[in-house]
Write an enzyme that holds these catalytic residues in place. Structure first.
Site, PDB file in Angstrom:
ATOM      1  N   CYS A 116       0.836  -1.201   0.000  1.00 26.85           N
ATOM      2  CA  CYS A 116       0.000   0.000   0.000  1.00 26.85           C
ATOM      3  C   CYS A 116       0.874   1.256   0.000  1.00 26.85           C
ATOM      4  O   CYS A 116       1.418   1.616  -1.036  1.00 26.85           O
ATOM      5  CB  CYS A 116      -0.991  -0.042   1.160  1.00 26.85           C
ATOM      6  SG  CYS A 116      -2.379   1.102   0.949  1.00 26.85           S
ATOM      7  N   HIS A 143      -3.692  -4.952   0.326  1.00 29.78           N
ATOM      8  CA  HIS A 143      -3.182  -5.562   1.557  1.00 29.78           C
ATOM      9  C   HIS A 143      -3.424  -7.071   1.506  1.00 29.78           C
ATOM     10  O   HIS A 143      -4.572  -7.504   1.499  1.00 29.78           O
ATOM     11  CB  HIS A 143      -3.901  -4.983   2.781  1.00 29.78           C
ATOM     12  CG  HIS A 143      -3.457  -3.607   3.138  1.00 29.78           C
ATOM     13  ND1 HIS A 143      -2.544  -3.347   4.132  1.00 29.78           N
ATOM     14  CD2 HIS A 143      -3.807  -2.398   2.617  1.00 29.78           C
ATOM     15  CE1 HIS A 143      -2.342  -2.049   4.223  1.00 29.78           C
ATOM     16  NE2 HIS A 143      -3.096  -1.443   3.316  1.00 29.78           N
ATOM     17  N   GLU A 197      -2.657  -9.149   3.940  1.00 27.05           N
ATOM     18  CA  GLU A 197      -2.842  -9.715   5.278  1.00 27.05           C
ATOM     19  C   GLU A 197      -4.307  -9.915   5.671  1.00 27.05           C
ATOM     20  O   GLU A 197      -4.625 -10.920   6.322  1.00 27.05           O
ATOM     21  CB  GLU A 197      -2.070  -8.892   6.328  1.00 27.05           C
ATOM     22  CG  GLU A 197      -2.491  -7.463   6.531  1.00 27.05           C
ATOM     23  CD  GLU A 197      -1.887  -6.462   5.577  1.00 27.05           C
ATOM     24  OE1 GLU A 197      -2.052  -5.254   5.807  1.00 27.05           O
ATOM     25  OE2 GLU A 197      -1.254  -6.894   4.580  1.00 27.05           O
TER      26      GLU A 197
END
Length: 240
Positions: free
Chosen positions: A117, A218, A220
Site C-alpha cells: 500500500c 493488503h 494480510e
C-alpha cells in the site's frame, strides 16, 4: 524440519500517539499484528523498524535479509513536487525520510523488498514518480476506500510474464483494499504489473528483474501468504 536459518525481515512501522491498557496514552511505534504474523508463518523472523535517523539506514539494512515497507499515512506531496490536495493526510516527515532511506539502502545492497500500500507509493516516489493524491477525483468512485477504517474488496489483474504474475497464478484475484492515493506517473525503471478494473495501478516492480515488488492492496486481511513467502525465499529462506 529445515535447519536453514530463518531470514530476518524488517518491517517499517507507524509512529503515532496511541492508547492501551487502562490509562496509557503515549507516542508509540505501531504495526498491525498481521504483518509480523505473516512473516513468521512464511518462515522468517520479523523485526520492527520504527523511524530513525536516515543516516543509519544503510548499516541497519546490512543486518537484514529482507525488507517490508508497510502501509500507513500519505507521503508528503512535496517529495514529488506537488502541493497538498485538500483531502491529503498530514505528512509524517520522520517516516517518509526513514523509509526512503531504507529503500535506497535495500536496493543498493540487493535486498529483497516488498512494499504494501503506502510501501508501493514509497517505491514509486523514490524512483521519481508521482502520486494521485485523491483517487476518487480520477476514477469517479470511492471503491478503493469506501469505509474509513475498514478493508473492502475488489478485483485486480496481474500482467503475465512479470514477477507479480508469476507469483499469483491465474493472474486475476480478489484483494483487500484501503487507500485513497495511487500511482500517477511511474518512476524511472519501474513497470506496472497489476491493475484494478478502473485502470488504477495495483502493483509495480523493477524492469531489471530484481525482487523488489510493490502492491497497492493488503494481502494480510485475506490471509494470502504467497508474496510474503516469496520474499522470505528470496531472502534465503524456505518460504514455508
Amino acid at each position: 524440519m529445515s535447519t536453514r536459518p530463518r531470514p530476518l525481515i524488517g518491517v517499517t512501522t507507524y509512529l503515532v500517539r496511541a492508547r492501551w491498557g487502562v490509562a496509557w496514552d503515549l507516542p508509540a511505534a505501531l504495526l498491525p499484528a498481521a504483518y509480523h504474523e505473516h512473516v513468521q508463518r512464511a518462515g522468517g523472523l520479523a523485526t520492527m523498524l520504527p523511524p530513525d535517523d536516515p543516516a543509519v539506514a544503510a548499516s541497519l539494512v546490512r543486518r537484514l535479509d529482507g525488507l517490508i515497507i508497510a502501509g500507513g499515512e500519505d507521503l508528503d506531496p512535496a517529495l514529488y513536487g506537488e502541493r497538498p490536495h485538500p483531502r491529503a493526510g498530514a505528512p509524517v516527515p520522520e517516516r517518509d525520510r526513514w523509509e526512503l532511506a531504507l529503500l535506497d539502502a535495500a536496493l543498493g545492497q540487493g535486498l529483497p523488498v516488498l512494499g504494501i500500500c503506502r510501501g508501493l507509493q514509497v517505491m514509486n516516489v523514490h524512483a521519481g514518480g508521482t502520486l494521485i493524491q485523491h483517487l476518487p477525483d480520477e476514477v469517479g468512485h470511492e471503491g478503493h476506500n469506501p469505509v474509513p477504517g475498514s478493508f473492502s474488496d475488489h478485483t485486480v489483474k496481474a500482467v503475465p510474464g512479470t514477477l507479480t504474475g508469476s507469483l499469483l497464478p491465474g493472474h486475476t484475484l480478489d484483494v483487500a483494499t484501503h487507500h485513497h492515493q495511487a500511482v500517477d506517473r511511474l518512476g524511472a525503471g519501474l513497470i506496472a504489473t497489476a491493475h484494478a478494473e478502473d485502470g488504477t495501478v495495483e502493483a509495480l516492480e523493477y524492469a531489471d528483474g530484481r525482487f523488489a515488488l510493490g502492491i497497492q492492496w493488503h494481502p494480510e486481511p485475506k490471509d494470502d501468504l504467497r508474496l510474503t513467502q516469496a520474499l522470505v525465499r528470496a531472502a534465503g529462506g524456505s518460504g514455508d
